[in-house]
Design a protein around this motif. Structure first.
Motif, short mmCIF file in Angstrom:
data_model
loop_
_atom_site.label_atom_id
_atom_site.label_comp_id
_atom_site.label_asym_id
_atom_site.label_seq_id
_atom_site.Cartn_x
_atom_site.Cartn_y
_atom_site.Cartn_z
N MET A 1 0.84 -1.22 0.00
CA MET A 1 0.00 0.00 0.00
C MET A 1 0.86 1.26 0.00
O MET A 1 0.57 2.22 -0.71
CB MET A 1 -0.98 0.00 1.18
N SER A 2 1.95 1.24 0.78
CA SER A 2 2.76 2.45 0.84
C SER A 2 3.54 2.66 -0.46
O SER A 2 3.64 3.78 -0.96
CB SER A 2 3.69 2.42 2.06
N LEU A 3 4.07 1.55 -1.04
CA LEU A 3 4.80 1.68 -2.30
C LEU A 3 3.88 2.20 -3.41
O LEU A 3 4.28 3.06 -4.21
CB LEU A 3 5.42 0.34 -2.71
N LEU A 4 2.64 1.69 -3.44
CA LEU A 4 1.72 2.14 -4.49
C LEU A 4 1.43 3.64 -4.33
O LEU A 4 1.38 4.38 -5.33
CB LEU A 4 0.42 1.32 -4.48
N CYS A 5 1.28 4.10 -3.09
CA CYS A 5 1.04 5.54 -2.87
C CYS A 5 2.21 6.37 -3.37
O CYS A 5 2.03 7.46 -3.93
CB CYS A 5 0.78 5.83 -1.40
N MET A 6 3.43 5.84 -3.18
CA MET A 6 4.61 6.58 -3.67
C MET A 6 4.60 6.65 -5.19
O MET A 6 4.86 7.71 -5.78
CB MET A 6 5.90 5.90 -3.18
N ALA A 7 4.27 5.52 -5.82
CA ALA A 7 4.21 5.52 -7.30
C ALA A 7 3.12 6.46 -7.79
O ALA A 7 3.27 7.13 -8.82
CB ALA A 7 3.97 4.10 -7.81
N LEU A 8 2.02 6.55 -7.04
CA LEU A 8 0.93 7.45 -7.44
C LEU A 8 1.36 8.91 -7.25
O LEU A 8 1.05 9.78 -8.08
CB LEU A 8 -0.33 7.15 -6.64
N ALA A 9 2.09 9.16 -6.16
CA ALA A 9 2.55 10.54 -5.90
C ALA A 9 3.41 11.03 -7.07
O ALA A 9 3.30 12.17 -7.52
CB ALA A 9 3.35 10.59 -4.60
N GLU A 10 4.24 10.12 -7.61
CA GLU A 10 5.11 10.49 -8.73
C GLU A 10 4.28 10.86 -9.97
O GLU A 10 4.73 11.60 -10.82
CB GLU A 10 6.03 9.31 -9.06
N ARG A 11 3.06 10.31 -10.02
CA ARG A 11 2.17 10.63 -11.15
C ARG A 11 1.25 11.80 -10.84
O ARG A 11 0.25 12.02 -11.54
CB ARG A 11 1.34 9.38 -11.51
N GLY A 12 1.53 12.48 -9.76
CA GLY A 12 0.73 13.67 -9.40
C GLY A 12 -0.62 13.32 -8.80
O GLY A 12 -1.52 14.17 -8.75
N ILE A 13 -0.77 12.08 -8.35
CA ILE A 13 -2.05 11.68 -7.75
C ILE A 13 -1.91 11.72 -6.23
O ILE A 13 -0.98 11.16 -5.65
CB ILE A 13 -2.44 10.24 -8.18
N ASP A 14 -2.88 12.38 -5.61
CA ASP A 14 -2.86 12.55 -4.18
C ASP A 14 -3.44 11.29 -3.52
O ASP A 14 -4.65 11.12 -3.47
CB ASP A 14 -3.77 13.77 -3.91
N VAL B 1 -7.03 9.59 -3.46
CA VAL B 1 -7.23 8.18 -3.82
C VAL B 1 -6.85 7.40 -2.57
O VAL B 1 -5.84 7.71 -1.92
CB VAL B 1 -6.30 7.78 -5.00
N CYS B 2 -7.68 6.44 -2.17
CA CYS B 2 -7.39 5.68 -0.95
C CYS B 2 -6.85 4.31 -1.30
O CYS B 2 -7.45 3.60 -2.10
CB CYS B 2 -8.67 5.50 -0.13
N VAL B 3 -5.71 3.97 -0.72
CA VAL B 3 -5.12 2.66 -0.97
C VAL B 3 -5.17 1.87 0.34
O VAL B 3 -4.57 2.28 1.34
CB VAL B 3 -3.66 2.79 -1.47
N VAL B 4 -5.90 0.76 0.33
CA VAL B 4 -6.15 0.02 1.57
C VAL B 4 -5.43 -1.33 1.52
O VAL B 4 -5.47 -2.02 0.50
CB VAL B 4 -7.67 -0.21 1.76
N ALA B 5 -4.79 -1.68 2.63
CA ALA B 5 -4.14 -2.99 2.74
C ALA B 5 -5.21 -4.07 2.82
O ALA B 5 -6.08 -4.02 3.70
CB ALA B 5 -3.28 -3.03 3.99
N GLY B 6 -5.16 -5.03 1.91
CA GLY B 6 -6.17 -6.10 1.90
C GLY B 6 -5.92 -7.11 3.00
O GLY B 6 -4.93 -7.05 3.73
N PHE B 7 -6.90 -8.05 3.16
CA PHE B 7 -6.66 -9.29 3.91
C PHE B 7 -6.62 -9.10 5.43
O PHE B 7 -6.27 -10.00 6.14
CB PHE B 7 -5.35 -9.87 3.34
#
Ligand code: ADP
Ligand code: ASP
Ligand code: MG
Length: 416
Positions: free
Chosen positions: A78-91, A130-136
């Motif tokens: 979840m945290s890595l995906l948020c970093m990749a999204l930040a690089e694309r200008g997505i909050d 955008v909300c990124v939630v840890a599954g499971f």
């Protein structure tokens, strides 16, 4: 505004390239005007690796500590995906299951969701994140961190889609949809453009891991249509909905294979009332899910009882059953880890007699020996030798006219 829940499985986020591809797709969805909640699984084989680590360190695995360990996999994603999204200008903002209020019962390792308090997510969505939630994962009524059982990120996604009343719930995986059989085992499998909840529930219950059983239960109970599709090709996948099958649909929708169970047999059990209850009650108390059960006819006042359990629970089940067998003066307990289950699923079975006979004849002609049989109104399952799994599945797939005429051609990523 449209709200879309997207779930990405382990192979979809297995490495930095895959993670970036997922970020591109989430960014695309967001930039086209939708609110997005993303649910992620642990990267690649990380959950298996964490389990292995636990085994390497200790033979004692308290449920609470196992869940603390296993939930870390999804936090990495979840945290890595948020970093990749930040690089694309997505909050984007990441959240654990407990932070978004996924409240479960206290059964560590296989907790059931009791309630989803979506306020934190609604707030973050309202602020434009955008909300990124840890599954499971969730938090129990005892305030402990819990996990939802293997494949549980599907359940997180569907539960969030239901709680937030999402417009769509997309399950991204490494195959292009739900097929008439696992394309890794039956290359001739064809993609189903749609399947209804009842059939999908039987397929998941019979052990098809494309969707976790609880996620399908949740989707059916809350009428959340699911779109199962690939994060490798992004093509349209399979819709799982409440739609009733039509007259033109085939009698059999799919062949399901499951190699994740083992068989225990209690030999020479006294044949009198109460024996089965005495045997199975302690297994239920230990949360062991008994699947198929066969009891032989009694000879000279004793009988043999065989049943299957998840291989992951075999050790616990064997200990319990050996103790109970000794107490009831049974002759002994044997185990067989080399079994597999093959099932036929199809809503058309209700109105077409003779499917079981045709299935058994097909297996006989393929020289496959049947050890156990069980049925529901729209499913027939048999337990066979593990080494016969491919032969049985492919023969049945052909016999019931399900072959696509060509081998599965989309990339089938190796499980890293
Ligand atoms: P994820 O990590 O994305 O959740 P899973 O491994 O849990 O992925 O589920 C996808 C896998 O399910 C596929 O790679 C495929 O091998 C398997 N599978 C089993 N049965 C089916 C089926 N009927 N249709 C499609 N895939 C299936
Ligand atoms: N990471 C967990 C598992 O491997 C949950 C999931 O992927 O859905 O089972
Ligand atoms: Mg899965």
């Amino acid at each position: 505004m449209t709200l879309i829940v997207q779930k990405y499985g382990g192979t979809s986020v297995a490495d930095p390239d895959r993670m970036r591809a997922v970020a591109d797709h989430v960014a695309y969805t967001r930039q086209h005007g939708a609110d997005v909640v993303v649910v992620v699984s642990a990267m690649g084989k990380s959950t298996d690796n964490l389990l292995k680590l636990a085994n390497d360190v200790s033979t004692v695995h308290p449920g609470r500590e196992m869940d603390m360990l296993l939930t870390t996999g999804e936090r990495v994603s979840m945290s890595l995906l948020c970093m990749a999204l930040a690089e694309r200008g997505i909050d984007a903002m990441s959240f654990t299951g407990s932070q978004v209020g996924i409240i479960t019962d206290t059964a560590h390792g296989k907790a059931k969701i009791l309630e989803v308090k979506g306020d934190r997510l609604r707030e973050a969505l309202g602020e434009g994140h955008v909300c990124v939630v840890a599954g499971f994962q969730g938090v129990s009524t005892d305030r402990e961190i819990t996990t939802l059982g293997r494949g549980g990120s599907d359940t997180t996604a569907v539960a969030l889609a239901a709680a937030l009343d999402a417009d769509a719930c997309e399950i991204y995986t490494d195959v292009t949809g739900v097929f008439s059989a696992d394309p890794r085992i039956v290359p001739q499998a064809h993609k189903l453009s749609r399947i209804n909840f009842d059939e999908m529930l039987e397929m998941a219950g019979a052990g098809s891991k494309v969707l976790a059983l609880r996620s399908v239960e949740f989707a059916r109970n809350h009428n959340v249509p699911l779109h199962v599709r690939s994060s490798f090709t992004w093509e349209h996948g399979t819709w799982v909905t409440s739609e009733e099958p039509s007259m033109e649909d085939p009698i059999i929708s799919g062949v399901v294979t499951d190699a994740s169970e083992a068989k225990l047999t209690v030999l020479g059990v006294p044949d009198r009332p109460g024996i089965s209850a005495t045997l199975f009650e302690p297994l239920a108390d230990a949360n062991v899910n008994v699947d198929m059960i066969v009891q032989n006819t009694s000879t000279e006042g004793t009988t043999d009882i065989s049943f299957t359990v998840p291989s992951a629970d075999l050790k616990v089940a064997e200990e319990i059953v050996s103790r109970v067998a000794a107490e009831m003066s049974a002759a002994g307990v044997t185990r067989d880890g080399e079994i597999a289950k093959v099932s036929l699923v199809g809503a058309g079975m209700k109105t077409s007699p003779g499917i079981a006979a045709r299935m058994f004849r097909c297996l006989a002609e393929a020289n496959v020996n049947i050890q156990m049989i069980s049925t529901s109104t729209i499913r027939i399952s048999v337990v066979i030798n593990a080494s016969d799994l491919e032969t049985a599945a492919r023969s049945l797939h052909t016999e019931f006219g399900l072959d696509s005429g060509e081998s599965y051609s989309a990339p089938l990523p190796e499980r890293k």
